[in-house]
Scaffold this motif. Structure first.
Motif, PDB file in Angstrom:
ATOM      1  N   ARG A  55       0.619  -1.116  -0.217  1.00 17.06           N
ATOM      2  CA  ARG A  55      -0.038  -0.300  -0.220  1.00 17.06           C
ATOM      3  C   ARG A  55       0.466   1.510  -0.158  1.00 17.06           C
ATOM      4  NH1 ARG A  55      -2.898   1.063   3.949  1.00 17.06           N
ATOM      5  NH2 ARG A  55      -5.079   1.362   2.714  1.00 17.06           N
ATOM      6  N   VAL A  56       0.898   1.924  -0.887  1.00 12.25           N
ATOM      7  CA  VAL A  56       1.330   2.940  -0.921  1.00 12.25           C
ATOM      8  C   VAL A  56       0.523   4.872  -1.554  1.00 12.25           C
ATOM      9  CG1 VAL A  56       3.526   4.289  -3.112  1.00 12.25           C
ATOM     10  CG2 VAL A  56       3.039   2.013  -2.508  1.00 12.25           C
ATOM     11  N   LEU A  57       1.744   5.619  -0.412  1.00 15.01           N
ATOM     12  CA  LEU A  57       1.060   7.199  -0.751  1.00 15.01           C
ATOM     13  C   LEU A  57       1.900   7.440  -1.290  1.00 15.01           C
ATOM     14  CD1 LEU A  57      -1.170   9.104   0.984  1.00 15.01           C
ATOM     15  CD2 LEU A  57       0.490   9.284   2.464  1.00 15.01           C
ATOM     16  N   ALA A  85      -1.121  13.550  -1.151  1.00 14.40           N
ATOM     17  CA  ALA A  85      -0.420  15.181  -0.622  1.00 14.40           C
ATOM     18  C   ALA A  85       0.490  15.336  -1.646  1.00 14.40           C
ATOM     19  CB  ALA A  85      -0.036  14.428   0.212  1.00 14.40           C
ATOM     20  N   ALA A  86      -0.090  17.020  -1.376  1.00 16.20           N
ATOM     21  CA  ALA A  86       0.242  17.964  -1.835  1.00 16.20           C
ATOM     22  C   ALA A  86       2.170  18.599  -1.306  1.00 16.20           C
ATOM     23  CB  ALA A  86      -0.841  19.034  -2.339  1.00 16.20           C
ATOM     24  N   ASP A  87       1.866  18.313  -0.183  1.00 16.94           N
ATOM     25  CA  ASP A  87       3.327  18.705   0.824  1.00 16.94           C
ATOM     26  C   ASP A  87       2.972  17.663   2.090  1.00 16.94           C
ATOM     27  OD1 ASP A  87       1.229  19.120   3.325  1.00 16.94           O
ATOM     28  OD2 ASP A  87       0.502  21.662   2.058  1.00 16.94           O
ATOM     29  N   GLY A  88       4.523  18.554   2.659  1.00 14.23           N
ATOM     30  CA  GLY A  88       4.475  17.506   3.632  1.00 14.23           C
ATOM     31  C   GLY A  88       3.790  17.534   5.171  1.00 14.23           C
ATOM     32  N   ARG A  89       3.117  18.541   5.300  1.00 14.11           N
ATOM     33  CA  ARG A  89       1.911  17.750   6.699  1.00 14.11           C
ATOM     34  C   ARG A  89       0.756  17.522   6.159  1.00 14.11           C
ATOM     35  NH1 ARG A  89       3.735  21.421   9.935  1.00 14.11           N
ATOM     36  NH2 ARG A  89       4.434  22.957   9.506  1.00 14.11           N
ATOM     37  N   GLU A  90       0.153  17.349   4.864  1.00 17.66           N
ATOM     38  CA  GLU A  90      -1.024  16.648   4.199  1.00 17.66           C
ATOM     39  C   GLU A  90      -0.249  15.447   4.177  1.00 17.66           C
ATOM     40  OE1 GLU A  90      -3.842  16.488   0.628  1.00 17.66           O
ATOM     41  OE2 GLU A  90      -2.431  16.857   0.346  1.00 17.66           O
ATOM     42  N   ALA A  91       0.750  14.613   4.271  1.00 11.27           N
ATOM     43  CA  ALA A  91       1.772  13.655   4.367  1.00 11.27           C
ATOM     44  C   ALA A  91       1.878  13.115   5.575  1.00 11.27           C
ATOM     45  CB  ALA A  91       2.621  14.141   3.139  1.00 11.27           C
ATOM     46  N   LEU A  92       1.761  14.091   6.165  1.00 13.02           N
ATOM     47  CA  LEU A  92       1.949  13.046   7.819  1.00 13.02           C
ATOM     48  C   LEU A  92       0.161  12.845   7.930  1.00 13.02           C
ATOM     49  CD1 LEU A  92       4.353  15.566   9.686  1.00 13.02           C
ATOM     50  CD2 LEU A  92       4.446  13.443   8.772  1.00 13.02           C
ATOM     51  N   ARG A  93      -0.517  13.023   7.794  1.00 10.37           N
ATOM     52  CA  ARG A  93      -2.534  13.698   7.696  1.00 10.37           C
ATOM     53  C   ARG A  93      -2.730  12.184   8.053  1.00 10.37           C
ATOM     54  NH1 ARG A  93      -2.555  19.274   7.243  1.00 10.37           N
ATOM     55  NH2 ARG A  93      -3.462  18.572   5.229  1.00 10.37           N
ATOM     56  N   VAL A  95      -0.655   9.204   6.113  1.00  6.76           N
ATOM     57  CA  VAL A  95       0.404   8.443   6.602  1.00  6.76           C
ATOM     58  C   VAL A  95      -1.033   7.693   8.333  1.00  6.76           C
ATOM     59  CG1 VAL A  95       1.959   7.421   8.473  1.00  6.76           C
ATOM     60  CG2 VAL A  95       2.460   8.544   5.646  1.00  6.76           C
ATOM     61  N   ALA A  96      -0.942   8.721   8.589  1.00 10.11           N
ATOM     62  CA  ALA A  96      -1.915   8.194  10.511  1.00 10.11           C
ATOM     63  C   ALA A  96      -2.774   7.554   9.969  1.00 10.11           C
ATOM     64  CB  ALA A  96      -1.980   9.664  11.498  1.00 10.11           C
ATOM     65  N   ALA A  97      -3.557   8.228   8.908  1.00  6.17           N
ATOM     66  CA  ALA A  97      -4.697   7.898   8.091  1.00  6.17           C
ATOM     67  C   ALA A  97      -5.529   6.320   7.593  1.00  6.17           C
ATOM     68  CB  ALA A  97      -6.331   8.657   7.766  1.00  6.17           C
TER      69      ALA A  97
END
Length: 266
Positions: A55-57, A85-93, A95-97
């Motif tokens: 599973r890849v993000l 995701a379009a930026d690092g913060r969105e990527a973190l969210r 990953v958590a979800a």
């Protein structure tokens, strides 16, 4: 070492590079599919034929680049794209979800760059393995990525097949450096725990402030973005300037560009 064009699969190198970061007691690489992840993350899902689904993000601030990567990886058997995701913060969210097995992170993204996002993911969600995607093929960039916790490093000018190799290696918990950086791959691995650059010596919060300052955000905007007071944001900026011995915004911006933290076009 793999021949040029097929990447540097570090499992084929000497003993220093041969094992994944997580190994069983007998020294054999531990497959991440058998490991429960932080926050109750799940092992990889089975495709029904016994082969685990990876599973890849995807995280890149360029929509067309993300679309190209998605199309490329969707043709790979056993790979499922679970989000973008379009930026690092969105990527973190995300990953958590979504709890992906692998995240392909652009090195240079707005708001929170790929390296700082990688470091947080490695710390909080160790079961999500990081592959850095970058335009930079210099040794210092590769070294910073490895120190941030990335298992893979792929240069955007590489053969597309190398991204598949990097994703599969990362899913197994193994390092992969593409052929573009093969010439100094072993030296980078030897230097991981040695001297650190002035950028790496900054705290994660100071690097966040540096990036936001270089991107042109005001003190109030930085405070809002980071959830802190304007006074605290101003204090961080002062500490940052003192730590780097740089005392004006223009010079801070040039430093951030030189270190690959932000794009010259920002």
């Amino acid at each position: 070492m793999h021949p040029a064009g097929s990447g540097t699969g570090l499992t084929a190198m000497g003993s220093e590079c041969a094992l994944s970061p997580d190994t069983d007691q007998d020294g054999s690489p531990e497959c991440q599919h058998d490991t429960l992840r932080a926050g109750g993350q799940r092992p990889c899902r089975s495709r029904g034929n016994g082969r685990p689904q990876i599973r890849v993000l995807l995280a890149d601030d360029h929509t067309l680049v993300r679309a190209g990567i998605r199309v490329l990886l969707q043709t790979v058997p056993g790979v499922e794209i679970v989000g973008e995701a379009a930026d690092g913060r969105e990527a973190l969210r995300l990953v958590a979800a979504e709890h992906p097995d692998v995240i392909v992170l652009d090195m240079m993204m707005p708001n929170l760059n790929g390296l700082d996002a990688a470091a947080r993911i490695a710390r909080v969600f160790p079961g999500t393995r990081v592959v850095i995607l970058s335009m930079r093929a210099d040794e210092d960039s590769v070294l910073r990525a490895l120190r941030a916790g990335a298992l893979g490093y792929v240069v955007k000018t590489d053969n597309p097949a190398e991204l598949e190799l990097a994703v599969r290696a990362a899913a197994r918990g193994q390092r992969f450096l593409s052929s573009a950086v093969a010439g100094y791959a072993v030296d980078c691995l030897k230097r991981i725990d040695r001297e650190r650059t002035s950028l790496e010596r900054l705290t994660p919060r100071k690097r966040e402030v540096l990036q936001l300052v270089a991107e042109g955000h005001t003190t109030k905007e930085i405070a809002k973005q980071l959830g802190i007071t304007a006074k605290t944001a101003e204090a961080y900026r002062g500490e940052l300037m003192s730590a780097l011995d740089i005392h004006d915004i223009a010079s801070l911006t040039r430093y951030a560009i030189r270190e690959g933290l932000v794009s010259p076009d920002t």
